[in-house]
Design a protein around this motif. Sequence first.
Motif, PDB file in Angstrom:
ATOM      1  N   ILE A 141       1.278   0.665  17.831  1.00 23.88           N
ATOM      2  CA  ILE A 141       0.177   0.071  16.945  1.00 23.88           C
ATOM      3  C   ILE A 141      -0.989   0.868  16.974  1.00 23.88           C
ATOM      4  N   ALA A 142      -1.488   1.497  15.886  1.00 29.02           N
ATOM      5  CA  ALA A 142      -2.931   2.062  15.905  1.00 29.02           C
ATOM      6  C   ALA A 142      -3.066   2.975  16.958  1.00 29.02           C
ATOM      7  N   ILE A 154      -0.155   3.137   6.013  1.00 30.26           N
ATOM      8  CA  ILE A 154       0.757   2.622   6.848  1.00 30.26           C
ATOM      9  C   ILE A 154       2.251   3.083   6.172  1.00 30.26           C
ATOM     10  N   GLY A 155       3.141   2.846   7.006  1.00 31.37           N
ATOM     11  CA  GLY A 155       4.641   3.392   6.461  1.00 31.37           C
ATOM     12  C   GLY A 155       4.791   4.525   6.308  1.00 31.37           C
ATOM     13  N   HIS A 156       3.848   5.652   6.660  1.00 30.32           N
ATOM     14  CA  HIS A 156       4.099   6.981   6.636  1.00 30.32           C
ATOM     15  C   HIS A 156       3.861   7.842   7.800  1.00 30.32           C
ATOM     16  N   LEU A 157       4.639   8.836   7.983  1.00 31.77           N
ATOM     17  CA  LEU A 157       4.459   9.470   9.155  1.00 31.77           C
ATOM     18  C   LEU A 157       4.028  11.005   8.500  1.00 31.77           C
ATOM     19  N   GLY A 158       2.558  11.086   8.504  1.00 30.78           N
ATOM     20  CA  GLY A 158       1.943  12.066   8.046  1.00 30.78           C
ATOM     21  C   GLY A 158       0.491  12.114   8.465  1.00 30.78           C
ATOM     22  N   PRO A 159      -0.202  13.242   8.532  1.00 29.63           N
ATOM     23  CA  PRO A 159      -1.675  13.362   8.852  1.00 29.63           C
ATOM     24  C   PRO A 159      -2.586  12.345   8.043  1.00 29.63           C
ATOM     25  N   ALA A 190      18.392   7.686   3.516  1.00 31.63           N
ATOM     26  CA  ALA A 190      17.158   8.129   3.049  1.00 31.63           C
ATOM     27  C   ALA A 190      16.343   7.034   2.309  1.00 31.63           C
ATOM     28  N   GLN A 191      17.149   6.903   1.311  1.00 35.78           N
ATOM     29  CA  GLN A 191      16.558   5.513   0.429  1.00 35.78           C
ATOM     30  C   GLN A 191      16.076   4.410   0.941  1.00 35.78           C
ATOM     31  N   LEU A 192      16.975   3.895   2.048  1.00 38.72           N
ATOM     32  CA  LEU A 192      16.735   2.791   2.524  1.00 38.72           C
ATOM     33  C   LEU A 192      15.540   2.841   3.482  1.00 38.72           C
ATOM     34  N   MET A 193      15.605   3.818   4.336  1.00 39.03           N
ATOM     35  CA  MET A 193      14.384   4.199   5.174  1.00 39.03           C
ATOM     36  C   MET A 193      13.110   4.104   4.432  1.00 39.03           C
ATOM     37  N   TRP A 194      13.304   4.693   3.279  1.00 41.60           N
ATOM     38  CA  TRP A 194      11.972   4.889   2.649  1.00 41.60           C
ATOM     39  C   TRP A 194      11.321   3.490   2.156  1.00 41.60           C
ATOM     40  N   LEU A 195      12.403   2.808   1.540  1.00 40.34           N
ATOM     41  CA  LEU A 195      12.119   1.554   1.265  1.00 40.34           C
ATOM     42  C   LEU A 195      11.476   0.615   2.490  1.00 40.34           C
ATOM     43  N   ALA A 196      11.789   0.599   3.493  1.00 37.30           N
ATOM     44  CA  ALA A 196      11.271  -0.221   4.614  1.00 37.30           C
ATOM     45  C   ALA A 196      10.070   0.319   5.081  1.00 37.30           C
ATOM     46  N   THR A 197       9.613   1.458   4.656  1.00 37.66           N
ATOM     47  CA  THR A 197       8.556   2.071   5.021  1.00 37.66           C
ATOM     48  C   THR A 197       7.748   2.435   4.002  1.00 37.66           C
ATOM     49  N   GLU A 198       7.703   3.565   3.267  1.00 34.73           N
ATOM     50  CA  GLU A 198       6.585   3.988   2.306  1.00 34.73           C
ATOM     51  C   GLU A 198       6.660   3.083   0.887  1.00 34.73           C
ATOM     52  N   GLY A 199       8.043   2.678   0.697  1.00 34.95           N
ATOM     53  CA  GLY A 199       8.154   1.847  -0.523  1.00 34.95           C
ATOM     54  C   GLY A 199       7.561   0.574  -0.224  1.00 34.95           C
ATOM     55  N   SER A 200       7.388  -0.095   0.761  1.00 31.83           N
ATOM     56  CA  SER A 200       6.677  -1.544   1.017  1.00 31.83           C
ATOM     57  C   SER A 200       5.376  -1.190   1.190  1.00 31.83           C
ATOM     58  N   ALA A 201       5.111  -0.201   1.718  1.00 29.48           N
ATOM     59  CA  ALA A 201       3.584   0.158   1.977  1.00 29.48           C
ATOM     60  C   ALA A 201       2.855   0.684   0.434  1.00 29.48           C
ATOM     61  N   ARG A 202       3.482   1.287  -0.146  1.00 32.33           N
ATOM     62  CA  ARG A 202       3.101   1.559  -1.695  1.00 32.33           C
ATOM     63  C   ARG A 202       2.850   0.007  -2.432  1.00 32.33           C
ATOM     64  N   LEU A 261      14.636   8.566  17.440  1.00 31.18           N
ATOM     65  CA  LEU A 261      13.966   9.050  15.987  1.00 31.18           C
ATOM     66  C   LEU A 261      12.850   8.357  15.921  1.00 31.18           C
ATOM     67  N   ILE A 262      11.839   9.173  15.813  1.00 31.24           N
ATOM     68  CA  ILE A 262      10.270   8.590  15.587  1.00 31.24           C
ATOM     69  C   ILE A 262       9.930   8.410  13.993  1.00 31.24           C
ATOM     70  N   SER A 263       9.959   7.315  13.593  1.00 30.40           N
ATOM     71  CA  SER A 263       9.540   7.118  12.080  1.00 30.40           C
ATOM     72  C   SER A 263       8.345   6.218  12.060  1.00 30.40           C
ATOM     73  N   ALA A 264       7.848   6.333  11.053  1.00 31.02           N
ATOM     74  CA  ALA A 264       6.906   5.389  10.572  1.00 31.02           C
ATOM     75  C   ALA A 264       7.295   4.022  10.868  1.00 31.02           C
ATOM     76  N   GLY A 265       6.203   2.960  11.209  1.00 29.41           N
ATOM     77  CA  GLY A 265       6.751   1.590  11.526  1.00 29.41           C
ATOM     78  C   GLY A 265       7.430   0.942  10.376  1.00 29.41           C
ATOM     79  N   PHE A 266       8.135  -0.140  10.427  1.00 28.37           N
ATOM     80  CA  PHE A 266       8.545  -0.819   9.400  1.00 28.37           C
ATOM     81  C   PHE A 266       7.530  -1.845   8.756  1.00 28.37           C
ATOM     82  N   VAL A 267       7.718  -1.910   7.399  1.00 31.87           N
ATOM     83  CA  VAL A 267       6.469  -2.665   6.559  1.00 31.87           C
ATOM     84  C   VAL A 267       7.184  -3.688   6.002  1.00 31.87           C
ATOM     85  N   ASP A 268       7.258  -5.070   6.313  1.00 29.28           N
ATOM     86  CA  ASP A 268       8.104  -6.312   5.681  1.00 29.28           C
ATOM     87  C   ASP A 268       6.756  -6.802   4.575  1.00 29.28           C
ATOM     88  N   ALA A 269       7.364  -6.541   3.177  1.00 27.96           N
ATOM     89  CA  ALA A 269       6.182  -6.836   2.273  1.00 27.96           C
ATOM     90  C   ALA A 269       6.423  -8.141   1.924  1.00 27.96           C
TER      91      ALA A 269
END
Length: 431
Positions: A423-424, A370-375, A350-362, A66-74
């Motif tokens: 990374i980058a 970061i934390g986002h798998l998108g263009p 889904a909520q857990l993965m969002w928190l560890a990526t998108e949620g922490s980035a926000r 599974l390819i995901s956005a990298g984890f973000v430790d806030a």
Amino acid sequence: MSDVILLGQTLSFAGDPFAAPWSEVTRHRERGGVLIRDGRIAAVDEGDILRQANPGAELRDYGRALISAGFVDAHMHYPQSSIIGSWGKRLIDWLNGYTFPEEMRLADPDYAAETAGRTLDLALAHGTTSLCSFCTIHPHSVDLFFEAARQRGMRVVAGKTCMDRNAPDGLRDTVQCAQDDTAALIARWHRKGRALYAITPRFSPTSTPDQLEALGALWAANPDCLMQTHLAEQTDEVAWVRALFPDARDYLDTYERFGLLGERGLYGHAIHLEPREIDRLAETGAAVVHCPTSNTFIGSGLFDMAGLKGRGLSVGLATDTGGGSSFSMLRTMAAAYEIGQLRGTPMHAAQLMWLATEGSARALHLGGTIGHLGPGAEADLVVLDLASTPAIAQRTDRATDLWEALFPTIMMGDDRAVRDVWIAGKRVEMT
């Protein structure tokens, strides 16, 4: 830099799965692809479509991984890496018995440099591509952390921890020192490369009102910076704050009255909140950060994820190393799930993965970066093996969809589940 296409299962988000049904805001592709160009994500689509449109791109096929956005430790403390897993104590005893003695060791620049590098390497090995860290009172502890991140190409947030009372000799600065050191570090590092600065009073008990006021004024002069601190972690801490600030309405007011409450504020733990505090956090758009392994390890309490997300608060997820008991954001997600169960509000994968990526980035005001798998996002990625151990594999073999395949890795996975990290746009060579 040549284009690269990563092939495998992909998981991306189009919104907050706490604010909308998770099934409406998640996108899973069985045979997806991620196109990386110039250090950023250029496209996420079906793998065959990307291959046909980019015939000259280098291919890396991860099969069923599974390819995901990298984890973000806030929220974490890199100076505490060496004391992780120490026998548990309550917060104030933890600080006096473990944290303060270890942070004094970072007065030695060589030791600080070694600790910074080791912490970042451990984070990468666990799939964490960005961290928000407290440093120590020593300015070189900040310089060396940012330098170690620069060498690895990582986007990080950090700041000098300011304390002018209730700390041992050797770990106290002054009002002027905190102000001058922080201003110099902001000028040296903030938005230089992938570094971002966070003004960092440890928490109200270790800063005098004069120091808090000075840091509030510095934040007002540098509103583009983040501000990180701790809030309402344990009941005896809340009582201590009440005794130190008898005129304050509540714990949050000890920050608010000195200009340390705002949209770019990060408040770690936030377990024992009063109704007014929740109202003000919501009104200002400030973020709170859930540190579940730490909260259970030192007996702090049960974070109210459902209640605070229901109020519209921005919530990040964090290891809180070294009060937290793991460097792994997978283990952190598992602990968040368990705390949700204890509160009667379990979270979906889904909520857990969002928190560890998108949620922490926000929470870090880096949503979409970061934390986002998108263009357009920076190409910081983690590739997860969903059958990394025999125990996980025997459960995954029975899975009927992605979520049944992914959840065992969330609950039982560790660094063995991390197949690759980017990374980058560059693959990390793990040592």
